[in-house]
Write a protein that holds these residues in place. Sequence first.
Motif: not given
Length: 458
Positions: A40-65
């Motif tokens: 989902l990361l590449p699509s989310a990055q394109e949809a909301w113009s996210l930085s690599n740091g923000q993508l990293g937070f998405i990648g960490s979201a599930t394990p944080f939960g």
Amino acid sequence: MTLLARLDRLPLSRPHYVLLLIGGLGYTFDGMDSAVVAFLLPSAQEAWSLSNGQLGFIGSATPFGFLFGATVAGLLGDRIGRKKVMMYALAFYAVFSVIAAFAPNYEVFLGARVLAGAGAGAESAIIAPFLSEFVPAKRRGWFVGALAGFFSFGFVMAALIGRFVVPTMDDGWRVAQLVTALPIVMLLWWRRSLPESPRFLLQQGRTSEAEAVVADLERKVERATGEALPPVPEAAVAPATETPKVNLLSALRFLWSPVMAKRTAVIWLVWFVITFSYYGFFSWIPTLLVQRGITVTKSFEFSIIIYLAQIPGYFSGAWLSELLDRKNTIAIYLAGSAVSAFWLSQMDTPVTITIAGAVLSFFLNGTYAGVYSYTPEIFPTWIRATGTGLSSAFGRVGSILAPTIIGLSAASLGFAGVFGLTTAVLVAGVVCVVVFGLATAGRSLEELTEPTAEEAAK
């Protein structure tokens, strides 16, 4: 106790495999939900113009939960029962997966991914200790290792979703999350007929209910095998009957008491090492491939190959867990992971990256097969779910840190530096488990753990 001796002498047969299938499907959907985030990361990055740091937070979201879910599940599993936690966790996960699919912005999506991860983490932490309490000692390593192997099917399904759903429609990344939530309805129905763990019931003083569960399982095994059941051996170790009331404070006090501190330190470190390496690799490999000039579609095709390598990794690890003991299996596969991570750090073409990534995938997941078998075995019944949950939760600290660290440092470290770091982390895990790990193969849960429970009650 005679009741547990009756349970442990039962040969593995269809009733056990039904439990394996139902619990394993839970891991399949947990794995699918965790793995699909990478696609989902590449699509989310394109949809909301996210930085690599923000993508990293998405990648960490599930394990944080996962961290919070695993912690809460363990505590509740030792207080209200393993089965109830499994059911509630599944429903919680499914609801927030659907919310994430319809998220209108980055913030809502991130929050929903955290809460979906909490549900998946709660279930993930409770299934292995639950099923380990039904299985005879001589087959427990293979059984729980094979149970963990169902994660690999989820990752392969996620890779297929990433290849054939995400890039083929405008909102494919949203549809993908709905797909991961749908099978939960079927699984919830199946689990309505699951029995509660007889070991948990005995620990709670619910002897008649435990007797009913064991007697029902005996009838099913006898019917499935068509043979008389083996004689009941004399129970070598009786379960402790007086234990502290389980809460987070009492659990931590016991786990880090002199009698348990070495076991706890080893398993927490192993969980951290393998989970840091695993999520650091799988959360970022599709994006790293894309950033090296490979198309999204082709990147997902390479990822399918890498994910398919999980299947033989898990099931070979499960088989070796009985043959070589859990601690030795963990050490061998961690060492293989370290060599593979270093090899991957030296590769610079899509094909060689894919081959090295597949080998790393094989060894990382073989390690997990040993870890999932080993963890419930080292904790007494009264705190088994909590001990497993807290171990898993500590490992999730690694999974939270890994995607963000890689996302923020990939530009400075480069591809080689990222996986060179992973190699160093894995080597530390090998040394720890070889020197300090406990041999558990072929020993009953009570033999392994009840002397420590008696110490806790003093």
